[in-house]
Write a protein that holds these residues in place. Structure first.
Motif, short mmCIF file in Angstrom:
data_model
loop_
_atom_site.label_atom_id
_atom_site.label_comp_id
_atom_site.label_asym_id
_atom_site.label_seq_id
_atom_site.Cartn_x
_atom_site.Cartn_y
_atom_site.Cartn_z
N ARG A 1 -2.77 9.74 8.49
CA ARG A 1 -3.24 10.71 9.49
C ARG A 1 -4.56 11.35 9.05
O ARG A 1 -5.47 11.56 9.87
CB ARG A 1 -2.17 11.79 9.71
CG ARG A 1 -0.96 11.31 10.50
CD ARG A 1 -0.12 12.49 10.95
NE ARG A 1 0.43 13.22 9.82
CZ ARG A 1 1.63 12.97 9.29
NH1 ARG A 1 2.40 12.03 9.81
NH2 ARG A 1 2.08 13.68 8.27
N GLU A 2 -4.68 11.66 7.77
CA GLU A 2 -5.93 12.23 7.28
C GLU A 2 -7.08 11.23 7.38
O GLU A 2 -8.20 11.60 7.74
CB GLU A 2 -5.75 12.71 5.84
CG GLU A 2 -4.80 13.89 5.69
CD GLU A 2 -4.63 14.30 4.25
OE1 GLU A 2 -5.20 13.61 3.37
OE2 GLU A 2 -3.95 15.31 3.99
N ASN A 3 -6.80 9.96 7.06
CA ASN A 3 -7.84 8.94 7.18
C ASN A 3 -8.29 8.76 8.63
O ASN A 3 -9.49 8.62 8.91
CB ASN A 3 -7.34 7.61 6.62
CG ASN A 3 -7.26 7.62 5.11
OD1 ASN A 3 -8.00 8.34 4.44
ND2 ASN A 3 -6.36 6.82 4.55
N ALA A 4 -7.32 8.77 9.55
CA ALA A 4 -7.67 8.63 10.96
C ALA A 4 -8.49 9.82 11.44
O ALA A 4 -9.47 9.67 12.20
CB ALA A 4 -6.41 8.47 11.80
N ALA A 5 -8.11 11.02 11.01
CA ALA A 5 -8.86 12.21 11.41
C ALA A 5 -10.26 12.19 10.81
O ALA A 5 -11.25 12.55 11.49
CB ALA A 5 -8.11 13.47 10.98
N ASP A 6 -10.40 11.76 9.56
CA ASP A 6 -11.72 11.67 8.94
C ASP A 6 -12.59 10.64 9.64
O ASP A 6 -13.80 10.85 9.84
CB ASP A 6 -11.58 11.33 7.46
CG ASP A 6 -10.97 12.47 6.66
OD1 ASP A 6 -10.95 13.61 7.17
OD2 ASP A 6 -10.50 12.21 5.54
N ALA A 7 -11.99 9.49 10.00
CA ALA A 7 -12.76 8.45 10.67
C ALA A 7 -13.24 8.92 12.04
O ALA A 7 -14.38 8.68 12.44
CB ALA A 7 -11.91 7.19 10.80
N ARG B 1 0.83 -1.20 0.00
CA ARG B 1 0.00 0.00 0.00
C ARG B 1 0.86 1.25 0.00
O ARG B 1 0.48 2.28 -0.56
CB ARG B 1 -0.91 -0.02 1.22
CG ARG B 1 -1.84 1.18 1.32
CD ARG B 1 -2.86 1.00 2.42
NE ARG B 1 -3.52 2.25 2.72
CZ ARG B 1 -3.09 3.11 3.63
NH1 ARG B 1 -2.00 2.83 4.34
NH2 ARG B 1 -3.73 4.25 3.85
N ARG B 2 2.04 1.18 0.61
CA ARG B 2 2.94 2.33 0.61
C ARG B 2 3.34 2.71 -0.81
O ARG B 2 3.34 3.89 -1.17
CB ARG B 2 4.18 2.02 1.45
CG ARG B 2 5.25 3.11 1.41
CD ARG B 2 6.45 2.72 2.23
NE ARG B 2 6.12 2.66 3.64
CZ ARG B 2 6.15 3.72 4.46
NH1 ARG B 2 6.50 4.91 3.99
NH2 ARG B 2 5.84 3.59 5.72
N GLU C 1 2.23 8.38 5.33
CA GLU C 1 1.98 8.79 6.71
C GLU C 1 0.99 9.94 6.77
O GLU C 1 0.12 9.98 7.64
CB GLU C 1 3.31 9.18 7.36
CG GLU C 1 4.30 8.02 7.47
CD GLU C 1 5.59 8.44 8.13
OE1 GLU C 1 5.71 9.65 8.47
OE2 GLU C 1 6.48 7.59 8.31
N GLU C 2 1.10 10.86 5.84
CA GLU C 2 0.14 11.97 5.79
C GLU C 2 -1.25 11.46 5.43
O GLU C 2 -2.26 11.91 6.01
CB GLU C 2 0.61 13.01 4.78
CG GLU C 2 -0.32 14.21 4.66
CD GLU C 2 0.17 15.21 3.63
OE1 GLU C 2 -0.53 16.21 3.40
OE2 GLU C 2 1.25 14.98 3.05
#
Length: 247
Positions: free
Chosen positions: A189-195, A173-174, A185-186
């Protein structure tokens, strides 16, 4: 631009606006816009009428531009903007070869000969100026250069191929994320914040961020099919394996 030729029966009589004759006896008369030239009796003006290029000029121009594009190493449709004789297969074949050449320039010239010296000088200058406190400067030098992404002719097929490659373990996936020009990594972080934001607001989408990221993971332990073989239900329905159940 066009040229006219004056014919006259008495060459010794000069024409109005005619210059002096040269050593060969030929004189040139000027012609300006809006001029009404009065001719003497017996004089006539004939303009040159070069032959037409004919119907083969377009084919000649096409072949010439093809040769120019090949010598430059660029696809024909990028040089001329002409895609009349192109289709999906020909465009993709040209883009694959062109992007392979551009990637060589990106990694072999721009990243290796330009970006790396600039990064090393910046790192050294920042450390000498006290902006960075590095115990091991050599360990901070290795970096990864991510060039801008490429847009394909059919992005749906390209994304489907990438998903299949991740599920088959052919790529990671990387690498797929880096091929789009972003840092994994960015993106994470965006996926975690959206979730987290979607969960806090009580939002539910078809594919929630962070729920099905990347390839489908295979369960580490699978239930034993024989464990529930003797447990018959009242209606005679067989037990369903959760690992093979499809949504």
């Amino acid at each position: 631009m066009f040229a006219g030729f004056i014919t006259k029966t008495a060459p010794e009589e000069p024409m109005m606006g005619e210059a002096e004759a040269d050593l060969d006896g030929a004189a040139i008369a000027s012609l300006e816009p809006g001029t009404m030239q009065v001719l003497l009796p017996g004089e006539d003006v004939k303009f040159s009428s070069p032959a037409d290029v004919g119907g083969g000029y377009e084919a000649f121009q096409y072949r010439t531009l093809l040769a120019v594009s090949a010598s430059l190493g660029l696809p024909y449709h990028l040089v001329t903007g002409d895609v009349r004789q192109a289709n999906y297969s020909s465009l993709r074949a040209e883009l694959v070869e062109f992007r392979r050449r551009v990637q060589q320039l990106q990694h072999g010239v721009i990243a290796h000969q330009l970006c790396r010296p600039v990064w090393a000088r910046w790192l050294e200058t920042a450390q000498l100026a006290g902006r960075l406190d590095l115990s091991d400067p050599a360990a901070a030098r290795p970096v990864q250069w991510i060039p801008p992404r490429w847009d394909w002719v059919d992005p749906l097929k390209d994304i489907q191929a990438q998903v299949l490659a991740m599920e088959a373990g052919i790529t990671s996936r990387r690498k797929v994320v880096e091929a789009t020009g972003y840092d994994i990594e960015e993106v994470d972080r965006e996926n975690a914040a959206d979730a987290a934001r979607a969960t806090g607001l009580g939002l539910r989408y078809r594919t929630s961020p962070g729920e099905t990221q990347g390839a489908r993971a295979t369960p580490a332990t699978r239930p034993d099919p024989g464990a529930g073989a003797g447990n018959d239900t009242d209606d005679g329905a067989a037990a369903t394996d959760p690992a093979t159940e499809q949504e």
